[in-house]
Design a protein around this motif. Structure first.
Motif, PDB file in Angstrom:
ATOM      1  N   UNK A 188       1.125  -1.467   0.029  1.00 34.86           N
ATOM      2  CA  UNK A 188       0.407   0.054   0.346  1.00 34.86           C
ATOM      3  C   UNK A 188       1.151   1.256   0.182  1.00 34.86           C
ATOM      4  N   UNK A 189       1.953   0.876  -0.264  1.00 34.85           N
ATOM      5  CA  UNK A 189       3.146   2.468   0.144  1.00 34.85           C
ATOM      6  C   UNK A 189       3.867   2.851   1.287  1.00 34.85           C
ATOM      7  N   UNK A 190       2.986   2.510   1.926  1.00 39.58           N
ATOM      8  CA  UNK A 190       3.381   2.445   3.538  1.00 39.58           C
ATOM      9  C   UNK A 190       4.864   2.148   3.905  1.00 39.58           C
ATOM     10  N   UNK A 191       5.215   2.044   3.287  1.00 40.18           N
ATOM     11  CA  UNK A 191       6.484   1.110   3.304  1.00 40.18           C
ATOM     12  C   UNK A 191       7.836   1.683   2.916  1.00 40.18           C
ATOM     13  N   UNK A 192       8.257   2.947   3.021  1.00 37.96           N
ATOM     14  CA  UNK A 192       9.559   2.896   2.104  1.00 37.96           C
ATOM     15  C   UNK A 192      10.789   1.972   2.007  1.00 37.96           C
ATOM     16  N   UNK A 193      11.225   1.130   1.308  1.00 41.06           N
ATOM     17  CA  UNK A 193      12.531   0.340   1.473  1.00 41.06           C
ATOM     18  C   UNK A 193      13.504   1.190   1.304  1.00 41.06           C
TER      19      UNK A 193
ATOM     20  N   UNK B 183      17.411  -6.284  14.063  1.00 40.74           N
ATOM     21  CA  UNK B 183      17.909  -5.085  14.201  1.00 40.74           C
ATOM     22  C   UNK B 183      17.734  -3.401  12.813  1.00 40.74           C
ATOM     23  N   UNK B 184      17.719  -2.459  13.641  1.00 34.05           N
ATOM     24  CA  UNK B 184      18.190  -1.353  12.138  1.00 34.05           C
ATOM     25  C   UNK B 184      17.065  -0.416  12.779  1.00 34.05           C
ATOM     26  N   UNK B 185      16.993   0.138  11.377  1.00 36.52           N
ATOM     27  CA  UNK B 185      16.285   2.032  11.554  1.00 36.52           C
ATOM     28  C   UNK B 185      15.532   1.943  10.378  1.00 36.52           C
ATOM     29  N   UNK B 186      14.736   3.042  10.669  1.00 42.09           N
ATOM     30  CA  UNK B 186      13.727   3.250   9.955  1.00 42.09           C
ATOM     31  C   UNK B 186      13.306   4.590   9.865  1.00 42.09           C
ATOM     32  N   UNK B 187      13.325   5.488   8.813  1.00 45.70           N
ATOM     33  CA  UNK B 187      12.992   6.708   8.641  1.00 45.70           C
ATOM     34  C   UNK B 187      11.616   7.180   7.569  1.00 45.70           C
ATOM     35  N   UNK B 188      11.132   7.972   7.874  1.00 44.96           N
ATOM     36  CA  UNK B 188       9.781   7.985   7.577  1.00 44.96           C
ATOM     37  C   UNK B 188       9.171   9.698   8.281  1.00 44.96           C
ATOM     38  N   UNK B 189       7.925   9.788   7.535  1.00 45.18           N
ATOM     39  CA  UNK B 189       7.295  10.924   8.152  1.00 45.18           C
ATOM     40  C   UNK B 189       6.101  10.717   8.495  1.00 45.18           C
ATOM     41  N   UNK B 190       5.398  11.222   9.362  1.00 40.48           N
ATOM     42  CA  UNK B 190       3.906  10.856  10.097  1.00 40.48           C
ATOM     43  C   UNK B 190       2.908  10.615   9.166  1.00 40.48           C
ATOM     44  N   UNK B 191       3.126  11.019   8.462  1.00 36.54           N
ATOM     45  CA  UNK B 191       2.036  10.786   7.352  1.00 36.54           C
ATOM     46  C   UNK B 191       2.538   9.480   6.905  1.00 36.54           C
ATOM     47  N   UNK B 192       3.056   8.788   7.129  1.00 36.41           N
ATOM     48  CA  UNK B 192       3.862   7.190   7.026  1.00 36.41           C
ATOM     49  C   UNK B 192       3.091   6.176   8.196  1.00 36.41           C
ATOM     50  N   UNK B 193       2.786   7.161   9.678  1.00 32.65           N
ATOM     51  CA  UNK B 193       2.346   6.116  10.358  1.00 32.65           C
ATOM     52  C   UNK B 193       0.939   6.057  10.865  1.00 32.65           C
ATOM     53  N   UNK B 194       0.054   5.085  11.183  1.00 34.63           N
ATOM     54  CA  UNK B 194      -1.689   5.592  11.445  1.00 34.63           C
ATOM     55  C   UNK B 194      -1.519   6.428  13.031  1.00 34.63           C
ATOM     56  N   UNK B 195       0.037   6.579  13.579  1.00 36.54           N
ATOM     57  CA  UNK B 195      -0.606   7.262  14.923  1.00 36.54           C
ATOM     58  C   UNK B 195       1.134   7.707  15.695  1.00 36.54           C
ATOM     59  N   UNK B 196       0.874   8.653  16.831  1.00 37.33           N
ATOM     60  CA  UNK B 196       2.406   8.948  16.608  1.00 37.33           C
ATOM     61  C   UNK B 196       2.988   7.464  17.398  1.00 37.33           C
ATOM     62  N   UNK B 197       4.617   7.282  17.796  1.00 40.43           N
ATOM     63  CA  UNK B 197       5.110   6.415  17.194  1.00 40.43           C
ATOM     64  C   UNK B 197       6.747   5.942  18.382  1.00 40.43           C
TER      65      UNK B 197
END
Length: 771
Positions: A191-196, A589-603
């Protein structure tokens, strides 16, 4: 985004040269940093240290609430028409800052309470009402919690949360506590919410896959020893055959209350009832009546006390006026009702005269001798309580593997016990001989209890001090020649004791209490060993072998939290680790970078990311460990997240480990041995110069029985020189062989080879041979 400081809006002053950042770490305070360029007209005052800072999104999301932790710092920004201009650097810490500034009182810990209850207690211990605990409801049990000495509030809160595999945070003046992974953010390639492109897995060599795990724990009590000596009227020191297990000195004093402050310390005590019924006065605790109902007017220690080993309760300097009724110096199972009193002193008043008497109450029933109270005198009440089990609830070890949650341990350990209740009268400050009002056994010693100095129906009097001390694992009884057995008072001279047991393995009687000639002394104690446990993931090893790879992947280390106090704890921890550490996702383990628009709520740390990328054959859930939130002035809010994640074995979570191995660890440990119940209630029915008769007070398993040997840790099927006898019935009689006999007893079953009790009941007999 709206930024307010001390209720005033500073949003327009946000300096765009650097972003506003909020750094969140799992079970630690959050840090907010931002820069302000204040208008030259002075319409916004310069912020000050300790002022409240709130960062909220346009949609109402609270990204940060806390307090400015350091004086705002100025940075040169450039030269303007009106002269030099400066931007102001603000650094703030989340709401728990107020609690971290306070001194936390020392604590010997608590047993068998929920994470929510412990977190609430920590706030109470801090003495602050700056953070609300009304919303806490997590019922996950923390089997045994002892805060680190000198730890701040947030460090102790993090310890509780980690042991419960939970995450806490303080937001908007309230605590939030939730299980790890209770909030899941689904990120899908579909659905495009994950940016590889923004997903990075870290390779680490600090840990590797493990399917053969050995865990080392603390020193543990081992054999259940009863050692016998014979008095001669002169000897006051008796050397024990082994060192007794003792409580660490740092945990020996549980309560030491002098009632000498201006008011009751509600960081330590819970007080209920009418105003002034239980208060501090010139003579210590003043008991000024009650409301006439049982369990309504109570002074109780906030933490639940573990009833393991030998404990001594003292209510010192007690005075009681006519008409007094209630319970003093009690252990209660649950709320402080008389029916729930495990052991205490019932205060009753005679009808008409109001004359007061004391009588022991055992499990809600008045038992033992009564003692008439003189209102002009002071009294010290003492309870000595003994359980042969030092650990009353197994540690709870939580993790997460490929098959889901892992939950091992947490069971209560059943135990009987001994109780001795006494009173000592003081006339003009001179103490008389203590009078034993009750000396007996209980078949059910609960694992933990509330310590209650006073439960008042209508108590009128005073109490100078209240103490609760752990004396180790020892209990001493004497049997005079031709007389019945009685309990010796263990403790210090100041506690009116007759003897004490030293850590170095010596029983010492005080002057005037040397055992008379012909008196038989029995010392019950536990010996000391190193706890170890091992577990193997056979399925993992078989899978590796089938793929042509080396099947065994070993890890050996120690447990640092939750504490492994027994070998059973170590086995449970090892099993939890091997289930998690052998999994496919164990080291992710690792990291993921995204914006608030990519999550259903605050992380927040403690949330889970569900990563789904069919093109990479990726379908995994990982635990968020830290979040860095960044914001630059924008509309609508564009909030950027940099998330670090790691699963349980990649970075310790609920189970914290060390690679250190104690020098006295006897390796290799057996792999998940099947053990039977320990014989912790063996009684000696006959003991003389020729014969010993025992009752194991247990029922043998089908096809099994009881085995007696001359050497410990040498139990096995078949005949050999160490075997004394074995049989299917718990009552056994056997001959003595020398003046320093050593006998070890375990239960066995009908397996081939048989399984045995983990630890022995031991009889060490230092008595002459002969009729």
């Amino acid at each position: 985004m709206k930024i307010t400081i001390q209720g005033q809006d500073y949003t327009a002053a946000l300096d765009a040269i650097r972003p506003l950042t909020v750094e969140r770490k799992l079970n630690e305070p959050s840090i907010c940093q931002l820069w302000l360029s204040l208008p030259s007209n002075g319409s916004l005052p310069t912020p000050l240290r300790n002022q409240r800072l709130v960062v909220a999104g346009d949609n109402g999301t609270l990204y940060f609430t806390g307090y400015i932790a350091v004086s705002p710092l100025v940075e040169y920004a450039g030269l303007a028409m009106e002269g030099p201009r400066y931007r102001i650097a603000i650094q703030a810490v989340s709401d728990e800052l107020l609690l971290d500034r306070l001194m936390m009182p020392p604590s010997a810990g608590s047993t068998g309470e929920s994470a929510a209850t412990l977190m609430t207690a920590l706030v109470t211990h801090s003495g602050s009402n700056a953070i609300s605990t009304a919303g806490l409801s997590l019922g996950s049990t923390v089997s045994h919690f002892v805060p680190e000495p000198g730890a701040s509030w947030s460090r102790s809160a993090g310890q509780v949360s980690s042991q419960a595999r939970a995450a806490y945070r303080a937001v908007n003046g309230a605590l939030v506590l939730s299980a790890i992974g209770s909030t899941v953010h689904t990120l899908s390639e579909t659905d495009g919410s994950l940016s590889l492109a923004n997903l990075l897995f870290n390779a680490s060599v600090k840990r590797a896959m493990a399917n053969d795990v050995t865990v080392c724990g603390q020193h543990e009590p081992v054999a259940y020893v009863t050692e016998y000596f014979l008095g001669d009227g002169i000897t006051t020191e008796f050397d024990l055959a082994a060192d007794p297990f003792m409580t660490p000195a740092s945990q020996a004093i549980v309560i030491s209350e002098l009632f000498n402050e201006s008011q009751l310390n509600q960081q330590l005590w819970g007080v209920s009832g009418g105003y002034g019924c239980l208060a501090i006065g010139a003579a210590g605790l003043a008991m000024n009546g009650g409301d006439g109902f049982d369990g309504q007017t109570v002074l109780s220690w906030l933490d639940h006390v573990e009833l393991g080993g030998t404990l001594l309760v003292e209510a010192v300097g007690v005075t009681l006026s006519p008409g007094s009724t209630g319970i003093l110096a009690g252990f209660f199972s649950g709320i402080a009702l008389a029916a729930n009193c495990i052991a205490g002193f019932e205060v009753t008043a005679a009808t008409g005269t109001g004359a007061v008497t004391l009588q022991p109450v055992i499990w809600g029933t008045p038992t033992g001798s009564t003692y008439a109270i003189n209102p002009a005198n002071q009294y010290t009440l003492r309870i000595r309580a003994y359980s042969p089990e030092m650990e009353r609830e197994l540690g709870l070890y939580l993790s997460f593997g490929d098959s889901g949650p892992i939950n091992l341990g947490g069971q209560w350990i059943l135990s009987g016990g001994r109780l001795q209740l006494e009173i000592q009268e003081f006339v003009g400050g001179v103490g008389g001989t203590p009078v034993t009002l009750y000396d007996g056994t209980t078949n059910n010693m609960p694992g933990s209890a509330l310590a209650v100095p006073a439960s008042s129906i209508n108590l009128i009097g005073t109490m100078r001090a209240f103490n609760l001390t752990r004396l180790g694992s020892s209990w001493v009884t004497s049997t005079p020649s031709g007389g019945g057995a009685y309990t010796r008072r263990v403790g210090t001279v100041a506690e009116a004791a007759e003897c004490h047991v030293e850590r170095a393995g010596k029983l010492v009687f005080y002057t005037g209490f040397a055992p008379p000639a012909g008196e038989q002394i029995a010392v019950s104690y536990r010996t000391v060993g190193r706890s170890l446990g091992r577990a193997v993931n056979a399925a993992s090893q078989a899978s590796l072998a089938a793929a042509g790879m080396p099947p065994v992947a070993t890890w050996i280390g120690s447990l640092t939290s939750p504490a492994a106090r027994s070998s059973q704890d170590c086995r449970n921890a090892a099993s939890a680790i091997e289930q998690a550490a052998a999994g496919v996702s164990a080291l992710w383990a690792g990291t993921y970078a995204g914006t608030g628009f990519g999550f259903t709520g605050d992380v927040w740390p403690g949330d889970a990311l569900l990563l789904n990328a069919p093109s990479a054959n990726l379908d995994a859930q990982v635990v968020v460990r830290s979040v860095k939130v960044s914001y630059r002035a924008s509309y609508p809010d564009l909030v950027e997240y940099v998330i670090q994640f790691a699963n349980d074995w990649a970075d310790d979570l609920a189970i914290k480990t060390s690679t250190l191995v104690p020098a006295d660890a006897w390796l290799p440990a057996p792999v998940a041995p099947a053990v039977l119940a320990n014989l912790n209630n063996v009684s000696v029915t006959t003991l003389n110069g020729t014969t010993v008769a025992i009752n194991a007070n247990a029922t043998a398993p089908s096809g099994g029985g009881f085995e007696i040997r001359r050497r410990d840790f040498a139990f096995m099927a078949g005949e050999d020189p160490d075997l004394v006898m074995r049989g299917p019935v718990p009552i056994m009689s056997f001959a003595r062989e020398n003046a320093c006999d050593r006998f070890y007893i375990r239960m066995y079953d009908g397996s081939t080879p048989p399984n045995y009790s983990e630890f022995s009941a031991a009889l060490f007999i230092n008595l002459p041979l002969g009729p």
